[in-house]
Design a protein around this motif. Structure first.
Motif, PDB file in Angstrom:
ATOM      1  N   THR A  18       2.050 -24.412 -41.888  1.00  0.00           N
ATOM      2  CA  THR A  18       1.024 -25.206 -41.212  1.00  0.00           C
ATOM      3  C   THR A  18       1.237 -26.687 -41.474  1.00  0.00           C
ATOM      4  O   THR A  18       1.222 -27.505 -40.551  1.00  0.00           O
ATOM      5  N   ILE A  19       1.444 -27.058 -42.726  1.00  0.00           N
ATOM      6  CA  ILE A  19       1.672 -28.464 -43.054  1.00  0.00           C
ATOM      7  C   ILE A  19       2.920 -28.978 -42.348  1.00  0.00           C
ATOM      8  O   ILE A  19       2.934 -30.086 -41.794  1.00  0.00           O
ATOM      9  N   ALA A  20       3.978 -28.183 -42.348  1.00  0.00           N
ATOM     10  CA  ALA A  20       5.235 -28.608 -41.718  1.00  0.00           C
ATOM     11  C   ALA A  20       5.050 -28.873 -40.229  1.00  0.00           C
ATOM     12  O   ALA A  20       5.512 -29.899 -39.702  1.00  0.00           O
ATOM     13  N   ARG A 149      -6.612 -26.470 -46.690  1.00  0.00           N
ATOM     14  CA  ARG A 149      -7.583 -25.397 -46.466  1.00  0.00           C
ATOM     15  C   ARG A 149      -8.870 -25.652 -47.256  1.00  0.00           C
ATOM     16  O   ARG A 149      -9.435 -24.759 -47.882  1.00  0.00           O
ATOM     17  N   ILE A 150      -9.320 -26.885 -47.186  1.00  0.00           N
ATOM     18  CA  ILE A 150     -10.529 -27.291 -47.894  1.00  0.00           C
ATOM     19  C   ILE A 150     -11.743 -27.045 -46.999  1.00  0.00           C
ATOM     20  O   ILE A 150     -11.695 -27.294 -45.791  1.00  0.00           O
ATOM     21  N   THR A 151     -12.807 -26.554 -47.579  1.00  0.00           N
ATOM     22  CA  THR A 151     -14.079 -26.399 -46.878  1.00  0.00           C
ATOM     23  C   THR A 151     -15.149 -27.176 -47.647  1.00  0.00           C
ATOM     24  O   THR A 151     -14.974 -27.469 -48.832  1.00  0.00           O
ATOM     25  N   ARG A 187      -9.434 -25.587 -40.558  1.00  0.00           N
ATOM     26  CA  ARG A 187      -9.812 -25.795 -39.158  1.00  0.00           C
ATOM     27  C   ARG A 187      -9.218 -24.693 -38.297  1.00  0.00           C
ATOM     28  O   ARG A 187      -8.043 -24.332 -38.450  1.00  0.00           O
ATOM     29  N   ASN A 188     -10.010 -24.205 -37.350  1.00  0.00           N
ATOM     30  CA  ASN A 188      -9.531 -23.151 -36.461  1.00  0.00           C
ATOM     31  C   ASN A 188      -8.287 -23.579 -35.698  1.00  0.00           C
ATOM     32  O   ASN A 188      -7.367 -22.786 -35.491  1.00  0.00           O
ATOM     33  N   ILE A 189      -8.239 -24.858 -35.288  1.00  0.00           N
ATOM     34  CA  ILE A 189      -7.114 -25.319 -34.481  1.00  0.00           C
ATOM     35  C   ILE A 189      -5.808 -25.234 -35.257  1.00  0.00           C
ATOM     36  O   ILE A 189      -4.745 -24.998 -34.672  1.00  0.00           O
ATOM     37  N   TYR A 190      -5.853 -25.423 -36.571  1.00  0.00           N
ATOM     38  CA  TYR A 190      -4.632 -25.322 -37.366  1.00  0.00           C
ATOM     39  C   TYR A 190      -4.066 -23.901 -37.323  1.00  0.00           C
ATOM     40  O   TYR A 190      -2.849 -23.710 -37.325  1.00  0.00           O
ATOM     41  N   ARG A 191      -4.957 -22.922 -37.301  1.00  0.00           N
ATOM     42  CA  ARG A 191      -4.502 -21.526 -37.196  1.00  0.00           C
ATOM     43  C   ARG A 191      -4.052 -21.203 -35.781  1.00  0.00           C
ATOM     44  O   ARG A 191      -3.060 -20.500 -35.575  1.00  0.00           O
ATOM     45  N   GLU A 192      -4.773 -21.728 -34.801  1.00  0.00           N
ATOM     46  CA  GLU A 192      -4.495 -21.385 -33.408  1.00  0.00           C
ATOM     47  C   GLU A 192      -3.129 -21.866 -32.941  1.00  0.00           C
ATOM     48  O   GLU A 192      -2.447 -21.185 -32.177  1.00  0.00           O
ATOM     49  N   ILE A 193      -2.708 -23.049 -33.390  1.00  0.00           N
ATOM     50  CA  ILE A 193      -1.421 -23.560 -32.911  1.00  0.00           C
ATOM     51  C   ILE A 193      -0.259 -22.706 -33.401  1.00  0.00           C
ATOM     52  O   ILE A 193       0.824 -22.733 -32.799  1.00  0.00           O
TER      53      ILE A 193
END
Length: 236
Positions: A18-20, A149-151, A187-193
C-alpha cells in the motif's frame, strides 16, 4: 541515477505494498518515471498491476517488474534502473538474504509501523539491519518509520503511544533512524485501489479521495525533505 526506496518489514501484512503504490502514484503524478519492483513471493504488487491492466486502469509513468531472487534484483537495478527517476522496491515480509540485497541497494528504507507490538518490533529489526549494513559496507542508507493504518480510536491504544518512545529509544542507543510526522490513516480508498483501480491519484476527487491525496502528498514531501537531511538528522 535514480533515487531508490525500499519498503521493508519482517512482518507480513504490515502495509508495504500500500505504501509503495501510494508513493509511486505521487511521484508519477509529477512526471517522474517510476519503476516498481515486486520482490515479495506473495506478489501483491504484481497482482495489483495485473488487475490494473485487466480493468484498463494502467497509470502513466509507472512500470512494474518481478524480481524475487538476489540475482534478479541486481540484474533489474543494473539494466533498468537508469531509465527511471525513482525505483520503489516492495521487499519480502520475512527476514532473508534477499532483504539484505534490497537494503544495500537503496538510498532510503521505509518501515511501515502499525499500532501493534509485532509491527513495532519488526520495524526495530529493520532499523538494526539497516544500521548493520551501513556499518559493514560504509554506506549511508537513511531509515524512516511510517505510521500507517491509524484510526482515531487507535490513537488511544497503548501500542500507538509506544511508537514514538520506541524510536526515541533506538536513537538513544545510537541507531540511525527517524519517525516521520506524517501518518497514513486507515482509509477505504487505500484498500480499494489494490483491486486494480490504478493509483490513488487517478481516482475521482471525492472528499475522501481529496483527504487521502493531501495525506500522501504530505508524506512524500516529508520523505523528500528528510532524505536530503539524511543520517545527520536521524542521529540528532
Amino acid at each position: 541515477m535514480p533515487r531508490t526506496y525500499a519498503v521493508v518489514s519482517n512482518k507480513g501484512g504490515a502495509g508495504k505494498t500500500t505504501i509503495a503504490t501510494l508513493i509511486a502514484g505521487e511521484y508519477a503524478l509529477s512526471d517522474q518515471r517510476v519503476l516498481m519492483i515486486d520482490a515479495d513471493s506473495r506478489q501483491n504488487l504484481a497482482g495489483w498491476w495485473k488487475l490494473c491492466h485487466s480493468k484498463g486502469n494502467v497509470p502513466d509513468n509507472i512500470e512494474v517488474t518481478i524480481a524475487a531472487t538476489q540475482r534478479a534484483i541486481d540484474d533489474v537495478l543494473k539494466k533498468l534502473a537508469s531509465f527511471f527517476d525513482v525505483v520503489l522496491i516492495d521487499a519480502p515480509g520475512v527476514d532473508s538474504v534477499l532483504q539484505t540485497t534490497i537494503i544495500r541497494s537503496s538510498d532510503v528504507v521505509l518501515s511501515p509501523v502499525q499500532p501493534g507490538i509485532k509491527e513495532i518490533e519488526a520495524a526495530g529489526q529493520t532499523v538494526a539491519e539497516v544500521n548493520d549494513i551501513n556499518d559493514r559496507l560504509g554506506l549511508s542508507i537513511v531509515h524512516m518509520n511510517v505510521r500507517t493504518r491509524i484510526t482515531l480510536p487507535g490513537r488511544n491504544l497503548e501500542a500507538y503511544r509506544y511508537i514514538r518512545p520506541f524510536v526515541a529509544g533506538l536513537l538513544d542507543a545510537n541507531y540511525h533512524t527517524m519517525l516521520l510526522e506524517t501518518e497514513l490513516y486507515e482509509r477505504n480508498i487505500y484498500r480499494e485501489i489494490q483491486n486494480g483501480l490504478g493509483t490513488l491519484q487517478m481516482q475521482d476527487l471525492t472528499d475522501s479521495v481529496r483527504k487521502a491525496r493531501l495525506e500522501v502528498k504530505a508524506l512524500v514531501d516529508e520523505i523528500d525533505i528528510r532524505r536530503v537531511a539524511g543520517p545527520a538528522e536521524a542521529a540528532a
